[in-house]
Design a protein around this motif. Structure first.
Motif, short mmCIF file in Angstrom:
data_model
loop_
_atom_site.label_atom_id
_atom_site.label_comp_id
_atom_site.label_asym_id
_atom_site.label_seq_id
_atom_site.Cartn_x
_atom_site.Cartn_y
_atom_site.Cartn_z
N TYR A 147 0.83 -1.20 0.00
CA TYR A 147 0.00 0.00 0.00
C TYR A 147 0.87 1.26 0.00
N VAL A 148 1.97 1.22 0.78
CA VAL A 148 2.88 2.38 0.82
C VAL A 148 3.55 2.56 -0.54
N ILE A 149 4.02 1.46 -1.12
CA ILE A 149 4.73 1.54 -2.41
C ILE A 149 3.81 2.09 -3.50
N ILE A 150 2.58 1.58 -3.59
CA ILE A 150 1.65 2.05 -4.63
C ILE A 150 1.34 3.53 -4.44
N SER A 151 1.09 3.94 -3.20
CA SER A 151 0.75 5.34 -2.94
C SER A 151 1.92 6.27 -3.27
N ILE A 186 6.10 14.94 -2.07
CA ILE A 186 5.32 13.69 -2.13
C ILE A 186 4.81 13.30 -0.74
N LYS A 187 4.88 14.23 0.21
CA LYS A 187 4.53 13.86 1.59
C LYS A 187 3.07 13.43 1.72
N SER A 188 2.18 13.99 0.88
CA SER A 188 0.78 13.58 0.95
C SER A 188 0.62 12.11 0.59
N SER A 189 1.35 11.66 -0.43
CA SER A 189 1.31 10.25 -0.81
C SER A 189 1.92 9.37 0.26
N VAL A 190 2.98 9.86 0.91
CA VAL A 190 3.62 9.10 1.99
C VAL A 190 2.66 8.93 3.17
N VAL A 191 2.00 10.04 3.54
CA VAL A 191 1.04 9.98 4.65
C VAL A 191 -0.12 9.04 4.30
N ALA A 192 -0.62 9.15 3.07
CA ALA A 192 -1.72 8.28 2.65
C ALA A 192 -1.31 6.81 2.69
N GLY A 193 -0.10 6.51 2.22
CA GLY A 193 0.39 5.13 2.27
C GLY A 193 0.51 4.62 3.70
N GLY A 194 1.00 5.48 4.60
CA GLY A 194 1.10 5.10 6.02
C GLY A 194 -0.27 4.82 6.63
N ILE A 195 -1.26 5.65 6.27
CA ILE A 195 -2.62 5.45 6.79
C ILE A 195 -3.20 4.13 6.29
N PHE A 247 -13.11 4.66 8.52
CA PHE A 247 -13.74 5.67 7.68
C PHE A 247 -13.06 7.03 7.87
N VAL A 248 -12.79 7.39 9.11
CA VAL A 248 -12.14 8.68 9.39
C VAL A 248 -10.73 8.70 8.79
N LEU A 249 -9.99 7.58 8.94
CA LEU A 249 -8.63 7.53 8.40
C LEU A 249 -8.62 7.61 6.87
N VAL A 250 -9.58 6.94 6.22
CA VAL A 250 -9.66 7.02 4.75
C VAL A 250 -9.97 8.45 4.32
N LEU A 251 -10.87 9.13 5.06
CA LEU A 251 -11.16 10.52 4.73
C LEU A 251 -9.92 11.39 4.87
N LEU A 252 -9.12 11.13 5.94
CA LEU A 252 -7.89 11.90 6.14
C LEU A 252 -6.92 11.66 4.99
N ALA A 253 -6.78 10.37 4.59
CA ALA A 253 -5.86 10.05 3.49
C ALA A 253 -6.32 10.72 2.20
N SER A 254 -7.64 10.69 1.94
CA SER A 254 -8.17 11.33 0.74
C SER A 254 -7.94 12.83 0.76
N ALA A 255 -8.15 13.44 1.94
CA ALA A 255 -7.95 14.89 2.07
C ALA A 255 -6.49 15.25 1.86
N ARG A 256 -5.57 14.42 2.40
CA ARG A 256 -4.15 14.69 2.22
C ARG A 256 -3.75 14.60 0.75
N GLN A 257 -4.31 13.60 0.03
CA GLN A 257 -3.95 13.43 -1.38
C GLN A 257 -4.49 14.58 -2.22
#
Length: 261
Positions: A147-151, A186-195, A247-257
């Protein structure tokens, strides 16, 4: 006024039906978690918070929650830097072997999870990692790494590598130019991958059934055991809390991206 074509109307109807099918389990489980009934009953005869109180006051459930959160946090701390490093190497290298390495790193998404679980169990049985915290963490790192690599690879595709080349031409070494130029973009993608790695570790069940035990049992395994031994709405309360957290974490990842473009 624009008229909708029959094809577009059919598309909307099918999309709505698929959406209802996906959220229907949540729409059933969430009301059950607030039921006052002793057993899983839908619709609930009346509403109560007794099963949430039962969850937060039960030492076994709290121990399983601590194990789950510890494993998920350690998974993020290990999988994120490893995934970022791997994604960066894959995006920069022109070697053919890198394509093979890329495919191997994504294998946990392709191989059936039951096969992965059996393989991990036999390996851990030989090296003594069954029913240990390090064993759980390492298994979840392997499962969360894709998931981290793809993001991160998605983030690197929108990054102009010429900027890093300019930084290196001005005297920065490769490591410093990565942290000063590439990583901030690319920090938004890194954060999303971590989430996503965190959610994967929280939700993982099959591997946990094989390799966890004793005091190191995550929530998902305890829920499975509870379903087998005694069914009560505490399971529904925990499921609702985990769904809400995901659900909250996915929303955070989407918002970061979206913020990162």
């Amino acid at each position: 006024m624009t008229r909708l074509s029959p094809a577009r109307i059919a598309l909307y109807v099918i999309s709505a039906l698929v959406l209802i099918y996906l959220i229907l389990p949540v729409l059933i489980i969430a009301p059950i978690s607030f039921s006052s009934a002793r057993f899983l009953t839908f619709p609930p005869p009346s509403f109560s918070l007794r099963w949430y109180q039962q969850y937060f006051s039960n030492a076994a459930w709290m121990q399983a929650t601590r194990v789950t959160l510890t494993v998920a946090l350690l998974t993020v701390l290990i999988a994120t830097p490893l995934g970022v490093s791997a994604a960066y190497a894959i995006s920069q290298s022109k070697l053919r072997i890198m394509r093979l390495i890329h495919m191997m790193l994504l294998l946990p998404l392709v191989v059936p999870i039951i096969i992965t679980a059996v393989g991990i169990f036999f390996l851990y049985a030989k090296i003594g990692l069954v029913a240990t915290l390090p064993g759980l963490v390492l298994a979840n790192v392997m499962l969360g790494l894709p998931y981290v690599i793809i993001s991160v690879l998605a983030g690197l595709q929108s990054f102009d590598p010429a900027q890093e080349m300019v930084a290196r031409s001005l005297g920065m070494n490769r490591l410093r130019s990565f942290f000063a130029v590439t990583l901030p973009q690319i920090k938004s993608s890194v954060v999303a991958g971590g989430i996503f790695a965190f959610i994967s570790a929280m939700d993982e069940t099959i591997v946990a059934l094989f390799i966890s035990g004793g005091q190191y049992q995550p929530l998902t395994k305890r829920m499975f055991t509870a379903l087998r031994d005694e069914i009560d709405p505490t399971i529904a309360a925990i499921s609702t809390l985990m769904t809400a957290a995901s659900f909250v974490l996915v929303l955070l990842a989407s918002a970061r991206q979206k913020k990162g473009g």
